[in-house]
Structure formats: C-alpha cells, structure tokens
Motif scaffolding. Sequence first.
Motif, PDB file in Angstrom:
ATOM      1  N   ARG A 187      37.062  38.897  58.194  1.00 27.68           N
ATOM      2  CA  ARG A 187      37.767  39.743  56.838  1.00 27.68           C
ATOM      3  C   ARG A 187      36.852  40.595  55.947  1.00 27.68           C
ATOM      4  NH1 ARG A 187      43.136  38.611  55.470  1.00 27.68           N
ATOM      5  NH2 ARG A 187      44.010  38.886  57.510  1.00 27.68           N
ATOM      6  N   GLY A 188      35.484  40.765  56.629  1.00 30.05           N
ATOM      7  CA  GLY A 188      34.475  42.004  56.054  1.00 30.05           C
ATOM      8  C   GLY A 188      33.571  40.511  55.777  1.00 30.05           C
ATOM      9  N   GLY A 189      33.364  39.569  56.009  1.00 36.18           N
ATOM     10  CA  GLY A 189      31.732  39.050  55.858  1.00 36.18           C
ATOM     11  C   GLY A 189      32.895  37.654  55.020  1.00 36.18           C
ATOM     12  N   SER A 190      33.955  38.506  54.464  1.00 32.62           N
ATOM     13  CA  SER A 190      34.202  36.447  53.852  1.00 32.62           C
ATOM     14  C   SER A 190      34.982  35.254  53.874  1.00 32.62           C
ATOM     15  CB  SER A 190      35.580  36.863  53.244  1.00 32.62           C
ATOM     16  OG  SER A 190      35.759  38.531  52.299  1.00 32.62           O
ATOM     17  N   TYR A 191      34.738  35.189  55.269  1.00 30.91           N
ATOM     18  CA  TYR A 191      34.687  33.972  56.608  1.00 30.91           C
ATOM     19  C   TYR A 191      33.389  33.798  57.203  1.00 30.91           C
ATOM     20  CZ  TYR A 191      36.330  29.988  59.293  1.00 30.91           C
ATOM     21  OH  TYR A 191      36.754  29.129  60.380  1.00 30.91           O
ATOM     22  N   ALA A 192      33.172  33.268  57.625  1.00 26.69           N
ATOM     23  CA  ALA A 192      31.592  33.390  58.157  1.00 26.69           C
ATOM     24  C   ALA A 192      31.717  31.336  59.338  1.00 26.69           C
ATOM     25  CB  ALA A 192      30.323  33.774  57.687  1.00 26.69           C
ATOM     26  N   ALA A 193      31.434  31.832  60.539  1.00 25.15           N
ATOM     27  CA  ALA A 193      30.595  30.716  60.966  1.00 25.15           C
ATOM     28  C   ALA A 193      29.560  30.983  62.215  1.00 25.15           C
ATOM     29  CB  ALA A 193      32.035  30.078  61.962  1.00 25.15           C
ATOM     30  N   ALA A 194      28.590  29.443  61.692  1.00 28.97           N
ATOM     31  CA  ALA A 194      26.896  30.145  62.753  1.00 28.97           C
ATOM     32  C   ALA A 194      26.975  28.476  62.788  1.00 28.97           C
ATOM     33  CB  ALA A 194      25.856  29.915  61.036  1.00 28.97           C
ATOM     34  N   ASP A 246      29.185  40.836  45.060  1.00 29.32           N
ATOM     35  CA  ASP A 246      29.138  41.800  46.264  1.00 29.32           C
ATOM     36  C   ASP A 246      28.817  40.906  47.067  1.00 29.32           C
ATOM     37  OD1 ASP A 246      29.809  44.333  44.587  1.00 29.32           O
ATOM     38  OD2 ASP A 246      27.259  43.942  43.955  1.00 29.32           O
ATOM     39  N   ASP A 247      27.663  40.554  47.335  1.00 27.05           N
ATOM     40  CA  ASP A 247      27.361  38.884  48.641  1.00 27.05           C
ATOM     41  C   ASP A 247      28.696  38.558  49.343  1.00 27.05           C
ATOM     42  OD1 ASP A 247      25.230  38.962  47.553  1.00 27.05           O
ATOM     43  OD2 ASP A 247      24.728  37.427  46.374  1.00 27.05           O
ATOM     44  N   THR A 248      27.943  38.660  50.693  1.00 27.06           N
ATOM     45  CA  THR A 248      29.009  38.547  51.102  1.00 27.06           C
ATOM     46  C   THR A 248      29.261  36.192  51.201  1.00 27.06           C
ATOM     47  OG1 THR A 248      27.184  37.662  53.043  1.00 27.06           O
ATOM     48  CG2 THR A 248      28.577  39.531  53.432  1.00 27.06           C
ATOM     49  N   ALA A 249      29.980  35.472  52.474  1.00 27.47           N
ATOM     50  CA  ALA A 249      30.530  34.428  52.031  1.00 27.47           C
ATOM     51  C   ALA A 249      28.734  33.469  52.681  1.00 27.47           C
ATOM     52  CB  ALA A 249      31.330  33.920  52.765  1.00 27.47           C
ATOM     53  N   VAL A 250      28.185  34.256  53.668  1.00 29.45           N
ATOM     54  CA  VAL A 250      26.928  33.628  53.909  1.00 29.45           C
ATOM     55  C   VAL A 250      25.835  33.777  53.156  1.00 29.45           C
ATOM     56  CG1 VAL A 250      24.774  34.190  55.352  1.00 29.45           C
ATOM     57  CG2 VAL A 250      27.488  34.680  56.315  1.00 29.45           C
ATOM     58  N   MET A 251      25.801  34.879  52.256  1.00 31.73           N
ATOM     59  CA  MET A 251      24.598  34.478  51.627  1.00 31.73           C
ATOM     60  C   MET A 251      25.333  34.427  49.829  1.00 31.73           C
ATOM     61  SD  MET A 251      22.982  36.997  52.573  1.00 31.73           S
ATOM     62  CE  MET A 251      20.835  36.871  50.624  1.00 31.73           C
ATOM     63  N   ASP A 252      26.447  33.922  50.155  1.00 32.10           N
ATOM     64  CA  ASP A 252      26.798  33.532  48.032  1.00 32.10           C
ATOM     65  C   ASP A 252      26.826  31.807  48.653  1.00 32.10           C
ATOM     66  OD1 ASP A 252      28.294  33.536  45.744  1.00 32.10           O
ATOM     67  OD2 ASP A 252      29.535  32.952  46.578  1.00 32.10           O
ATOM     68  N   LEU A 253      27.496  31.167  50.360  1.00 28.95           N
ATOM     69  CA  LEU A 253      27.520  30.142  50.221  1.00 28.95           C
ATOM     70  C   LEU A 253      26.924  28.979  50.916  1.00 28.95           C
ATOM     71  CD1 LEU A 253      31.647  30.681  49.600  1.00 28.95           C
ATOM     72  CD2 LEU A 253      30.547  29.725  47.666  1.00 28.95           C
ATOM     73  N   MET A 254      27.558  30.446  52.008  1.00 28.57           N
ATOM     74  CA  MET A 254      26.458  29.293  53.193  1.00 28.57           C
ATOM     75  C   MET A 254      25.053  29.137  53.205  1.00 28.57           C
ATOM     76  SD  MET A 254      26.063  30.462  57.504  1.00 28.57           S
ATOM     77  CE  MET A 254      27.768  30.338  57.943  1.00 28.57           C
ATOM     78  N   LEU A 266      27.924  25.515  60.694  1.00 32.04           N
ATOM     79  CA  LEU A 266      28.212  25.628  59.341  1.00 32.04           C
ATOM     80  C   LEU A 266      28.954  26.767  59.210  1.00 32.04           C
ATOM     81  CD1 LEU A 266      24.508  26.796  58.321  1.00 32.04           C
ATOM     82  CD2 LEU A 266      25.025  24.302  58.822  1.00 32.04           C
ATOM     83  N   THR A 267      30.050  26.388  58.599  1.00 29.37           N
ATOM     84  CA  THR A 267      31.171  26.999  58.198  1.00 29.37           C
ATOM     85  C   THR A 267      31.490  28.119  56.575  1.00 29.37           C
ATOM     86  OG1 THR A 267      32.355  26.422  59.646  1.00 29.37           O
ATOM     87  CG2 THR A 267      33.513  27.673  58.412  1.00 29.37           C
ATOM     88  N   ALA A 268      31.700  28.851  56.218  1.00 25.71           N
ATOM     89  CA  ALA A 268      31.460  29.297  54.871  1.00 25.71           C
ATOM     90  C   ALA A 268      33.107  30.250  54.051  1.00 25.71           C
ATOM     91  CB  ALA A 268      30.452  30.111  54.305  1.00 25.71           C
ATOM     92  N   SER A 269      33.379  30.150  53.576  1.00 21.52           N
ATOM     93  CA  SER A 269      34.752  31.355  53.763  1.00 21.52           C
ATOM     94  C   SER A 269      35.419  31.377  52.152  1.00 21.52           C
ATOM     95  CB  SER A 269      36.096  30.288  54.003  1.00 21.52           C
ATOM     96  OG  SER A 269      36.841  31.077  54.208  1.00 21.52           O
ATOM     97  N   ARG A 270      35.613  32.324  52.122  1.00 20.68           N
ATOM     98  CA  ARG A 270      36.327  33.208  50.483  1.00 20.68           C
ATOM     99  C   ARG A 270      37.477  32.864  51.049  1.00 20.68           C
ATOM    100  NH1 ARG A 270      31.189  35.567  49.099  1.00 20.68           N
ATOM    101  NH2 ARG A 270      32.093  37.506  49.464  1.00 20.68           N
ATOM    102  N   VAL A 271      37.937  32.792  51.500  1.00 19.95           N
ATOM    103  CA  VAL A 271      39.651  32.892  52.432  1.00 19.95           C
ATOM    104  C   VAL A 271      40.272  31.488  52.396  1.00 19.95           C
ATOM    105  CG1 VAL A 271      39.125  35.851  52.786  1.00 19.95           C
ATOM    106  CG2 VAL A 271      39.019  33.910  54.605  1.00 19.95           C
ATOM    107  N   THR A 272      39.918  30.108  51.890  1.00 18.49           N
ATOM    108  CA  THR A 272      40.598  29.100  52.665  1.00 18.49           C
ATOM    109  C   THR A 272      41.687  28.899  51.409  1.00 18.49           C
ATOM    110  OG1 THR A 272      39.063  28.965  54.085  1.00 18.49           O
ATOM    111  CG2 THR A 272      39.981  27.223  53.842  1.00 18.49           C
ATOM    112  N   GLN A 273      42.592  27.879  51.618  1.00 18.85           N
ATOM    113  CA  GLN A 273      42.925  27.677  50.523  1.00 18.85           C
ATOM    114  C   GLN A 273      43.056  26.272  50.226  1.00 18.85           C
ATOM    115  OE1 GLN A 273      44.653  30.126  48.239  1.00 18.85           O
ATOM    116  NE2 GLN A 273      44.170  31.191  49.583  1.00 18.85           N
TER     117      GLN A 273
END
Length: 337
Positions: free
Chosen positions: A191-198, A159-167, A210-217
Amino acid sequence: MSECEPLRAGVIGVGSMGQNHVRVYRDLPGVALEGVYDADPARAEEIATEYGTEAYELDDLLDRIDLVSIAVPTQYHYDAARECIDAGVHVLVEKPFVEDPKDGQTLIEFANERDVTLQVGHVERFNPAVVTLMELVDDLDIIAITAERLGPPLEREIDDTAVMDLMIHDVDIVLAIVGDEVTDVSAVGARGGSYAAANLRFGSGVVAELTASRVTQEKVRKLTISAADSRVKVDYIGQTIEIHRQSVPEYVKDNGDVRYRHESVVEQLMVDRGEPLKKELASFVEAIRTGSDPVVSGEDGLRALEMTRRLDELVLSADDVADCRRKVSPESASSHD
C-alpha cells in the motif's frame, strides 16, 4: 547561567507536535517559556495566545532563548538547527533527525564546535516502560526482538512512509538495546509504504523483526524480547512490562492418571508512569544544565536515520515490484508466449 535561573525556552514550528512542546515547556520546572515561531504567523499568534507567551520572528526569538525545540517538517530541520546552533542556542530536533545523513553529521560537528547540546526527539526512549526495560537489558541473553507499531489510517495527510514515521521509533530502540552492528537487513511493504515489515540481523546473532502500519484497524505499540531464560513483553501504550520466566514442567495425578503441564511464572514490573514528552524535555534541560551527553544524541539520531532510510528504500522497491506485477493481467502475460 545560574543553577536557580530558569532556562528560557522557545519552539520553532507549532503544528500538532510543536504545540505539545509549547504546552510542556510552559509547565516544566526550571524553564520559562519565552516564545514561539512558525512560518504561518497566524498560527504562531494563536498558539502564543493560548499558552500565554509571545510570537516572534525567528531572529528575535533566538536572541531571547537558551534552548529550543524544532518541530518543523523534516526537510527544514537542517537549516533551522544550523541557525539555532550558530546563535548558541541548545537544540532538540524532532525525529527524523534530518533528510540527508551528511547534514546530520555536519550538525553534530557544528554543535560540538559551538559547545551546544544537540538532542534528537526520539520520544519513545522516554516512555517509562522503555526506561525500565533499558535497566534490564544488560542482564538478558537476547535471542530475538519483535516490535509492532500499528494503527488505522490517519485523518491528516502525511508525506512520510510507515517506516519513516513509525518504524523509526523501534529501529532506534532496537539499536539501543542490542548495541551492535547490523550485518543483514531485509524488508517488504504494501500500500505505497503504508505497511512495512523488516528483519535485522546483528553481528552478535540477535535478530529483530519490525512491523509498522497505518492501515491496520487496531492501535498496537508493543515490543517483545525473547531471551535464553525469559520473555519480556513491553506495552508502550499501557506503559507496562511483563517478564515470563522459564516454565517449569510438572507431572500431576488426576484420578490415577498422570498428566503433564507447564507452570509459567509471570512477573509484572513496577513502572514509574508519566508523559514521555515531559520526561524527554526534562532530560534535555538536565543535559544542558549539567553539560552531560543527552540520552538521545545526534549520533543516535543519525544511526537510526541511516538504518531507517535503508529499510525504506527496500520497502518502496519491493512495493513497486509487487504493484507492477498486479498490473500485469494473466491475459497480457500470456500474449507474450
């Protein structure tokens, strides 16, 4: 409790993360794994059998233990931690600390009243490379910090976004490194919060990207500090640190021609490698035994949570705006002219 007497440990919530806590407690010196609890009794029995312990109802478990890890979904952290503290049980709460920062402050105050150790599970703080890095930061004139925490889509739903789960890991580490108030923030996402840059700016002038992503191969877990006289590169996965010292200009002759080059000095630091979770739980146990402050306190967890929530709101807001723009075709836009 006696110095020689083992501390009795339990785990509340034995999903993928909780199961790892069970595994580590089972083998941790000075600790006796007493039992587990899960809202799914079948899962609790399965894990208890696998690790040679018992599955209990929550009240029964709390009567039998001195310390506990809480690894349930975030929305249940507050109620579970409150019940444990009320029972006088020392608590490690997995990150994010809680959903609502007000609940986090309440838990901190309640734990202080009950003289209970409260630690937040920011396990990356116990990565040996980060431990070694924290010994260096006071000697660095930091200009900027960059962090990347990237990976491919997960096989399981989250349920968590990339920010809450990874960043959130890197937010916690950057706040600990700089030790100053954040004066300015910005963030965007896709992508609905699956990629974030702050981007963060601190009162001292230090900036962080800071960069967090769940859509990077590619799986990447790296942090870099640009300082006045060096560049420090941390690889969380490899548990390594490289320090690139100020390069030295040099002029050399080649067949009579004068050529210019820079010679850089790279230092590979010795890192005492090991499993971060094992180091985290050992530190939790040590704080209980000595009465010392945990490495990651409730206040630390609350500070990281507040900043991460702020960034998450910016990311989701920016992503929503971009999504709306994508849905407006040139034809529909021109029809209003």
